[in-house]
Design a protein around this motif. Sequence first.
Motif, PDB file in Angstrom:
ATOM      1  N   GLU A 103      11.510  38.022 -15.015  1.00 45.16           N
ATOM      2  CA  GLU A 103      11.682  36.802 -14.236  1.00 45.16           C
ATOM      3  C   GLU A 103      10.344  36.221 -13.839  1.00 45.16           C
ATOM      4  O   GLU A 103       9.385  36.944 -13.566  1.00 45.16           O
ATOM      5  CB  GLU A 103      12.511  37.078 -12.975  1.00 45.16           C
ATOM      6  N   HIS A 134       8.774  32.155 -11.941  1.00 48.62           N
ATOM      7  CA  HIS A 134       9.209  30.956 -11.240  1.00 48.62           C
ATOM      8  C   HIS A 134       8.355  29.764 -11.676  1.00 48.62           C
ATOM      9  O   HIS A 134       7.162  29.911 -11.949  1.00 48.62           O
ATOM     10  CB  HIS A 134       9.101  31.139  -9.728  1.00 48.62           C
ATOM     11  N   GLN A 187      10.750  22.785 -10.985  1.00 54.25           N
ATOM     12  CA  GLN A 187      11.858  22.243 -11.758  1.00 54.25           C
ATOM     13  C   GLN A 187      11.379  21.103 -12.655  1.00 54.25           C
ATOM     14  O   GLN A 187      10.604  20.249 -12.236  1.00 54.25           O
ATOM     15  CB  GLN A 187      12.961  21.746 -10.822  1.00 54.25           C
ATOM     16  N   GLU A 202      17.427  28.798 -13.877  1.00 54.11           N
ATOM     17  CA  GLU A 202      18.322  28.671 -12.737  1.00 54.11           C
ATOM     18  C   GLU A 202      17.580  28.042 -11.563  1.00 54.11           C
ATOM     19  O   GLU A 202      16.429  28.383 -11.289  1.00 54.11           O
ATOM     20  CB  GLU A 202      18.850  30.050 -12.314  1.00 54.11           C
ATOM     21  N   ARG A 203      18.270  27.140 -10.876  1.00 49.50           N
ATOM     22  CA  ARG A 203      17.704  26.530  -9.675  1.00 49.50           C
ATOM     23  C   ARG A 203      17.451  27.611  -8.633  1.00 49.50           C
ATOM     24  O   ARG A 203      18.287  28.478  -8.413  1.00 49.50           O
ATOM     25  CB  ARG A 203      18.665  25.482  -9.112  1.00 49.50           C
ATOM     26  N   LYS A 204      16.280  27.573  -8.004  1.00 49.63           N
ATOM     27  CA  LYS A 204      15.925  28.571  -7.007  1.00 49.63           C
ATOM     28  C   LYS A 204      15.928  27.924  -5.634  1.00 49.63           C
ATOM     29  O   LYS A 204      15.255  26.920  -5.406  1.00 49.63           O
ATOM     30  CB  LYS A 204      14.543  29.168  -7.308  1.00 49.63           C
ATOM     31  N   GLN A 226      15.244  27.576  -1.484  1.00 47.76           N
ATOM     32  CA  GLN A 226      14.095  27.802  -0.608  1.00 47.76           C
ATOM     33  C   GLN A 226      14.513  28.383   0.738  1.00 47.76           C
ATOM     34  O   GLN A 226      13.668  28.590   1.597  1.00 47.76           O
ATOM     35  CB  GLN A 226      13.344  26.482  -0.372  1.00 47.76           C
ATOM     36  N   MET A 241      12.570  26.600  -9.996  1.00 47.09           N
ATOM     37  CA  MET A 241      13.581  27.241 -10.821  1.00 47.09           C
ATOM     38  C   MET A 241      13.099  28.636 -11.186  1.00 47.09           C
ATOM     39  O   MET A 241      11.896  28.890 -11.290  1.00 47.09           O
ATOM     40  CB  MET A 241      13.851  26.430 -12.096  1.00 47.09           C
ATOM     41  N   ALA A 242      14.059  29.548 -11.339  1.00 46.28           N
ATOM     42  CA  ALA A 242      13.763  30.897 -11.810  1.00 46.28           C
ATOM     43  C   ALA A 242      14.021  30.934 -13.317  1.00 46.28           C
ATOM     44  O   ALA A 242      15.028  30.407 -13.797  1.00 46.28           O
ATOM     45  CB  ALA A 242      14.634  31.918 -11.095  1.00 46.28           C
ATOM     46  N   LYS A 288      14.539  33.522 -16.385  1.00 46.25           N
ATOM     47  CA  LYS A 288      14.885  34.924 -16.551  1.00 46.25           C
ATOM     48  C   LYS A 288      15.179  35.236 -18.016  1.00 46.25           C
ATOM     49  O   LYS A 288      15.676  34.384 -18.754  1.00 46.25           O
ATOM     50  CB  LYS A 288      16.111  35.277 -15.706  1.00 46.25           C
ATOM     51  N   ALA A 300       6.744  36.258 -10.339  1.00 46.46           N
ATOM     52  CA  ALA A 300       7.742  36.575  -9.322  1.00 46.46           C
ATOM     53  C   ALA A 300       7.219  37.565  -8.288  1.00 46.46           C
ATOM     54  O   ALA A 300       7.822  37.731  -7.226  1.00 46.46           O
ATOM     55  CB  ALA A 300       9.005  37.133  -9.989  1.00 46.46           C
TER      56      ALA A 300
END
Length: 225
Positions: A35, A37, A40, A53-55, A57, A75-76, A78, A115
Amino acid sequence: MKSDLFSHENMAQQATTPGMSLQNSKSVKYAVNGEMHARQGSMIAFRGNLQFERKGQGVGGMLKRAVTGEGLALMAVKGQGEAWFAHEAANCFIVDIEQGDALTVNGRNVLCFDATLSYEIKTVKGAGMTGGGLFNSLFTGYGKLAIICEGDPIVIPVTAQAPVYVDTDAVVGWSAQLNTSLNRSQSMGSMIRGGSGEAVQLMLQGEGFVIVRPSEVTPVKGSGS
């Protein structure tokens, strides 16, 4: 087919080590194994088995961002594969952050990061309700952080004997141990006559450095016609 387009420096090579590296001065390549970050919308290409994937806050971070417009939509990423990141052809730089380091960065200048780094929206002490310096992103822990800058950045040393004053619209980031406060460099008489456009700056004091870009923030273009 022959062209300078296919020169070695333009060709994407298979990653030899995990993590991030500069593809060129305008983009970062990340060999993902687990993973990472990123901001976006910054992914420009990828290969392999990756999910985006949207991360979130957290509630506090989202509230600060809603009130101030600062912060960073993340976003993450992975899985296993390679991904390339860029933002509006801005210059890219990779910062190695070690345990005990703390770097404050404006959210607009963050591209992607490991990450293993901790990210938090923090109030800039002494900044008050003005400019782009009210909330910034504080990075701690260990790992690599890719930042972006429109133009070539200027890194200015800050010492106890020589504080530095920066435009909050031009500042990229600074070493987090510095003390911050507002400085008013314009007299009341000058303000009455229309002002110089440089009335208030962020003053940085202590021992460390500050990074500025050679321009102020470009106004956001309206989406309506």
